[in-house]
Design a protein around this motif. Sequence first.
Motif, PDB file in Angstrom:
ATOM      1  N   THR A 525       0.776  -1.162  -0.017  1.00 55.78           N
ATOM      2  CA  THR A 525       0.138   0.187  -0.007  1.00 55.78           C
ATOM      3  C   THR A 525       0.848   1.407  -0.037  1.00 55.78           C
ATOM      4  OG1 THR A 525      -0.277   0.002   2.246  1.00 55.78           O
ATOM      5  CG2 THR A 525      -1.892  -1.252   1.052  1.00 55.78           C
ATOM      6  N   GLN A 526       2.185   1.076  -0.325  1.00 58.13           N
ATOM      7  CA  GLN A 526       2.961   2.323  -0.284  1.00 58.13           C
ATOM      8  C   GLN A 526       2.617   3.180  -1.369  1.00 58.13           C
ATOM      9  OE1 GLN A 526       3.784  -0.743  -1.247  1.00 58.13           O
ATOM     10  NE2 GLN A 526       5.058  -0.405  -3.398  1.00 58.13           N
ATOM     11  N   PRO A 527       2.867   4.527  -1.235  1.00 62.38           N
ATOM     12  CA  PRO A 527       2.773   5.446  -2.368  1.00 62.38           C
ATOM     13  C   PRO A 527       3.649   5.508  -3.678  1.00 62.38           C
ATOM     14  CG  PRO A 527       3.640   6.693  -0.456  1.00 62.38           C
ATOM     15  CD  PRO A 527       3.294   5.378   0.087  1.00 62.38           C
ATOM     16  N   ALA A 528       3.465   5.755  -4.643  1.00 66.10           N
ATOM     17  CA  ALA A 528       4.141   5.662  -5.773  1.00 66.10           C
ATOM     18  C   ALA A 528       5.589   6.186  -5.407  1.00 66.10           C
ATOM     19  CB  ALA A 528       3.606   6.123  -7.199  1.00 66.10           C
ATOM     20  N   SER A 529       5.957   7.347  -4.476  1.00 69.52           N
ATOM     21  CA  SER A 529       7.104   7.712  -4.173  1.00 69.52           C
ATOM     22  C   SER A 529       8.017   7.072  -3.756  1.00 69.52           C
ATOM     23  CB  SER A 529       6.730   9.171  -3.563  1.00 69.52           C
ATOM     24  OG  SER A 529       6.273   8.797  -2.259  1.00 69.52           O
ATOM     25  N   TRP A 544      11.632   9.628  12.046  1.00 71.10           N
ATOM     26  CA  TRP A 544      10.792   8.875  11.303  1.00 71.10           C
ATOM     27  C   TRP A 544       9.584   9.764  10.778  1.00 71.10           C
ATOM     28  CZ3 TRP A 544       9.947   4.349  15.430  1.00 71.10           C
ATOM     29  CH2 TRP A 544      10.993   3.538  15.252  1.00 71.10           C
ATOM     30  N   ASP A 545       9.197  10.824  11.641  1.00 70.13           N
ATOM     31  CA  ASP A 545       8.054  11.742  10.810  1.00 70.13           C
ATOM     32  C   ASP A 545       8.696  12.385   9.616  1.00 70.13           C
ATOM     33  OD1 ASP A 545       6.405  11.208  12.791  1.00 70.13           O
ATOM     34  OD2 ASP A 545       7.195  12.792  14.148  1.00 70.13           O
ATOM     35  N   GLU A 546      10.176  12.787   9.778  1.00 70.36           N
ATOM     36  CA  GLU A 546      10.777  13.394   8.469  1.00 70.36           C
ATOM     37  C   GLU A 546      10.793  12.449   7.391  1.00 70.36           C
ATOM     38  OE1 GLU A 546      14.306  15.137   9.292  1.00 70.36           O
ATOM     39  OE2 GLU A 546      13.686  16.278  10.885  1.00 70.36           O
ATOM     40  N   GLN A 547      10.951  11.114   7.551  1.00 68.68           N
ATOM     41  CA  GLN A 547      10.917  10.208   6.595  1.00 68.68           C
ATOM     42  C   GLN A 547       9.356  10.053   6.036  1.00 68.68           C
ATOM     43  OE1 GLN A 547      12.307   6.389   7.583  1.00 68.68           O
ATOM     44  NE2 GLN A 547      14.141   7.121   8.758  1.00 68.68           N
ATOM     45  N   ILE A 548       8.362  10.017   6.843  1.00 70.55           N
ATOM     46  CA  ILE A 548       7.076  10.053   6.344  1.00 70.55           C
ATOM     47  C   ILE A 548       6.688  11.187   5.559  1.00 70.55           C
ATOM     48  CG2 ILE A 548       4.667  10.056   7.108  1.00 70.55           C
ATOM     49  CD1 ILE A 548       5.594   8.332   9.294  1.00 70.55           C
ATOM     50  N   ALA A 549       7.195  12.430   5.878  1.00 67.28           N
ATOM     51  CA  ALA A 549       6.967  13.743   5.175  1.00 67.28           C
ATOM     52  C   ALA A 549       7.640  13.407   3.667  1.00 67.28           C
ATOM     53  CB  ALA A 549       7.418  14.794   5.849  1.00 67.28           C
ATOM     54  N   LEU A 550       8.833  13.156   3.705  1.00 70.13           N
ATOM     55  CA  LEU A 550       9.777  13.067   2.490  1.00 70.13           C
ATOM     56  C   LEU A 550       9.211  12.137   1.517  1.00 70.13           C
ATOM     57  CD1 LEU A 550      12.516  13.380   1.195  1.00 70.13           C
ATOM     58  CD2 LEU A 550      13.177  11.337   2.117  1.00 70.13           C
ATOM     59  N   PHE A 551       8.570  11.159   1.946  1.00 71.98           N
ATOM     60  CA  PHE A 551       7.913  10.223   0.771  1.00 71.98           C
ATOM     61  C   PHE A 551       6.277  10.670   0.607  1.00 71.98           C
ATOM     62  CE2 PHE A 551      11.324   7.581   2.165  1.00 71.98           C
ATOM     63  CZ  PHE A 551      12.132   7.357   0.940  1.00 71.98           C
TER      64      PHE A 551
END
Length: 553
Positions: A525-529, A544-551
């Motif tokens: 279910t991951q986004p295409a990014s 981890w929050d920065e990783q989530i925002a990055l993708f």
Amino acid sequence: MKKIRCAIYTRKSSEEGLEQDFNSLHAQREACAAYILSQASEGWTLLPDEYDDGGLSGGTLERPALQRLMKDIEAGRIDIVIVYKVDRLSRSLLDFAKLVEAFDKANVSFVSVTQSFNTTNSMGRLTLNMLLSFAQFEREVTAERIRDKIAASKARGMWMGGNPPLGYKPDGRTLAIVEEHAEIVRHLFARYLDLGNVRLVACELTREGIIAPERIATTGRAIGGRPFTRGQIYKLLSNPIYIGEIHHKGQVHAGKHEAIIDRATWDSVQRMLAANLQGERSGGTAQSPSLLAGRVFDQHGEPLVAVHACKGKVRYRYYVSRSLQHDPDARSTDGLRIPALEIEAAVSQLLAEALDDPLALLAQAGIPLESDRLRMILKQAEQLATSIRGKQRDTIRDLVAKVAVQAREISVELSVTTLCTTLAVEHPADTQTSIPLTSPVRLTHTGRAIRLVQRDGRPVLQDRPDPGLVELLRKGRGWWQQLQNGTIDIATIAREEKVNDSWVSRLVRLNFLAPSIVKAILAGTQPASVSATSLRTASLPIDWDEQIALFGM
């Protein structure tokens, strides 16, 4: 005395001897005319029109003179048809039965001067059918003899006529090489071995300006002079004539002609053709049929072609812009290459969601509804939506009239006729033929392909995890555990895996991915990014929050 009008019909199977001053047709006519003269006391009179078919088989009724004769019979200009022998009129029992029926309908008699009978009495009919049966038997025996002779001649490696394949010309009962054309044949085999794809070979020949040489067929018609088609190339590459063989009804015989292609090249090409064989299974019997073939168009109205590629035993399907299909090296920004499963899933989802509210659909089409049938319509629509979500190929294909792929949405034209038929609703003639549906699905590039993603960035198709991403996570986790144990270092891992140190370091970082990102990858279910490229190349923050925002999650 009543005047009886007689017409003479003559026929000869071959054209041999027709150029002579007195040929077989003249002999037949002279004998028939003498017979008519002998019946002058009965009122028989010869008509001046001549009905002569020279060089035509008795196995068909498509003969010019015979057709003229039948038209004159229908017009009532003839009372008796005179022939030298029965088989001059026809050698087919079925065809002759049709002629006799036409004669009877027009009250016309049929007389054979050498067999002394006519069709005006029952005995004449019986005798006629018997003689005709033997005539047909003789014709079939002759055909068998010809077939046996052809088979025996081919077994001796002889060329038995017809249009010779490119690279050869007839030379008696064998073939002689036309060297100029043979070079083209050798080039075709060589290019196919290099490219491994008939379509690419055809494109390359067109770019090189190589066309099929113009030749004259046995019928006198000019052939060639145009670019090679895929069908021509397939046929040429699989023709055993080019290795000096003649095939006949499953038997292989050594030909008397010289080979153009050597055995090693031929075997390599045949193995490649067998490996690349396409199109044996289509439609409902295909393992992965192209559901929307012929119905998908880009933003300019150009059709997208259904194609596929095989990697190992896996078959990948795409809908590709025609420009990319004909020129794979084209780098047009407008060219589309969309995974078939994704766009088919998006269209199916759009249809199913629209059918969840069938009353709104019918109202949009301007179709009035009767209140006593609403419950039945809702039930039918629910079943239809279920079959679409169950990927019922025929149901989806019948409902979709057209699919247009835009940059930020896809639009579907739903067939009103099919919808009304399925829901058992009357379709008034003055209503529209299709209902437009749209879905906010945008396009995003991932490598050479274009993915369809939803508004939240998740791919349209999420039926299984990406095995490539899962493998990256597995390697990163395994290498990190080895490094923690101190049993190995990064340089050793790189040497054993035959990669560089930075590659190992980038994959080890994946061990520190946010749990929500790992969970999405494992669930598919991951986004295409989140792709293999982005995970390897992105500057991955520790937070981890920065990783989530990055993708973009």
